[in-house]
Scaffold this active site. Structure first.
Site, mmCIF file in Angstrom:
data_model
loop_
_atom_site.group_PDB
_atom_site.id
_atom_site.type_symbol
_atom_site.label_atom_id
_atom_site.label_comp_id
_atom_site.label_asym_id
_atom_site.label_seq_id
_atom_site.Cartn_x
_atom_site.Cartn_y
_atom_site.Cartn_z
ATOM 1 N N THR A 87 0.805 -1.228 0.000
ATOM 2 C CA THR A 87 0.000 0.000 0.000
ATOM 3 C C THR A 87 0.834 1.271 0.000
ATOM 4 O O THR A 87 0.348 2.326 -0.383
ATOM 5 C CB THR A 87 -0.945 0.022 1.223
ATOM 6 O OG1 THR A 87 -0.181 -0.218 2.409
ATOM 7 C CG2 THR A 87 -2.016 -1.060 1.097
ATOM 8 N N LEU A 95 6.974 0.317 2.465
ATOM 9 C CA LEU A 95 6.837 0.956 3.786
ATOM 10 C C LEU A 95 5.675 0.377 4.567
ATOM 11 O O LEU A 95 5.705 0.312 5.790
ATOM 12 C CB LEU A 95 6.594 2.458 3.620
ATOM 13 C CG LEU A 95 7.750 3.367 3.223
ATOM 14 C CD1 LEU A 95 7.309 4.810 3.321
ATOM 15 C CD2 LEU A 95 8.972 3.126 4.094
ATOM 16 N N SER A 96 4.610 0.019 3.844
ATOM 17 C CA SER A 96 3.409 -0.423 4.540
ATOM 18 C C SER A 96 2.623 -1.350 3.623
ATOM 19 O O SER A 96 2.652 -1.204 2.407
ATOM 20 C CB SER A 96 2.553 0.788 4.928
ATOM 21 O OG SER A 96 1.494 0.390 5.770
ATOM 22 N N SER A 97 1.958 -2.317 4.245
ATOM 23 C CA SER A 97 1.156 -3.235 3.439
ATOM 24 C C SER A 97 -0.065 -3.656 4.242
ATOM 25 O O SER A 97 -0.116 -3.486 5.460
ATOM 26 C CB SER A 97 1.979 -4.464 3.051
ATOM 27 O OG SER A 97 2.371 -5.178 4.199
#
Length: 325
Positions: A87, A95-97
């Site tokens: 994401t 960085l983010s999922s």
């Protein structure tokens, strides 16, 4: 045509039902079927208005507001696939999922949430997990979620509001916990750490449970008091984005020199190497692993006692114990 036209919502409902059937067949919530309703109700697509899939030309963005109806359909179908979704990227680094839903289900079942529990989630991500917790507890006020990056917490807050949830969303270093919202009955982390932050244990009630990724496993700890906790790893493997902030995990640079070729392929052995850090070199670790019957993750545990923390094999008081940071 926006993301939330009737056709999109109908497709999302059908895909969500299919995802629930898949997780059902997987047996992920057999021990606590109350989670089935949470996954059947909470709309994951509202938490991933865009995400990235790896294509022939690098990362391809799927987006809810694409003008192409076929592209919007791919976005909805992908939002309900039982896979992790990337994401947030920065310079090509993840960085983010949004975690794989069946793994989220296994973690939430292992967390052992009970009515009235106060829960802290470390790693807000998209907000989807906090929404599942809020739905299960029937009270968003019992849920706190924290992330280091202000843009992550802001978007999580927006996604949660769009789905009708309003837990406490905090921007800060997850390794420090959220003392002003303590004490907690459950803490769940969705990012990998090198050790168990002592602040979490101090912010828990006696008897609380902490579920956290550690290296490539999932550790379930029971808190005895403000300075003591102990527990074992779940048998399942888990790979998470490292925590950013004070407690961030540094990549392990373990040398595999001197190992037989088959050792390099053994996931359970790599887990032991990561847990040992530098306590043994790789050939010594491999000899131990073979001697003890090639133990899988479920035979290891961790004890935290005051400032000391150690990982162990089979028995906290047994011969095999290695310090954690």
């Amino acid at each position: 045509m926006g993301a939330h036209d009737t056709r999109t919502e109908a497709l999302a409902a059908a895909e969500r039902a299919e995802l629930v059937r898949e997780i059902d067949a997987d047996g992920a919530w057999a021990a606590d079927p109350v989670w089935r309703e949470a996954f059947a109700t909470v709309p994951r697509h509202l938490f991933v208005p865009y995400y990235y899939v790896t294509g022939p030309r690098g990362h391809e963005r799927r987006w809810c507001e694409s003008p192409d109806p076929a592209a919007r359909e791919r976005w909805v179908r992908g939002a309900y696939a039982d896979v992790p979704l990337a994401t947030r990227l920065r310079d090509g680094e993840l960085l983010s999922s949004s975690s794989q839903p069946s793994l989220m289900a296994r973690m939430l079942v292992a967390l052992g949430v009970e009515d009235g529990d106060r829960v802290l989630e470390v790693g807000a991500g998209t907000g989807y997990n906090a929404a599942l917790l809020g739905h299960r507890l029937g009270d968003d006020g019992l849920v706190t979620t924290i992330d280091l990056e202000p843009e992550i917490t802001e978007s999580a807050r927006q996604h949660l509001a769009a789905a009708g949830h309003h837990p406490a969303v905090v921007t800060g270093d997850g390794a420090r916990g959220v003392p002003e919202r303590a004490p907690f009955d459950r803490i769940i982390a969705t990012c990998a750490l090198p050790t168990v932050p002592r602040a979490w244990i101090a912010q828990c009630r006696p008897g609380a449970r902490i579920l956290t990724p550690l290296t490539t496993g999932l550790l379930s700890l029971t808190v005895a008091d403000a300075g003591h906790a102990e527990g074992r790893f779940l048998p399942t493997a888990a790979y998470f984005v490292p925590l950013r902030g004070e407690g961030r995990a540094e990549p392990a640079g373990v040398s595999l020199a001197g190992l037989p070729p088959q050792a390099r392929e053994q996931d359970a052995f790599h887990f032991l190497l990561a847990l040992l850090r530098d306590a043994l070199d790789a050939p010594e670790a491999y000899a131990l692993w073979q001697r003890e019957g090639e133990p899988d993750r479920g035979r290891y545990g961790v004890t935290v006692a005051g400032e000391r923390a150690w990982a162990w094999l089979d028995d906290p008081e047994g011969p095999y114990a290695w310090p954690l940071p």
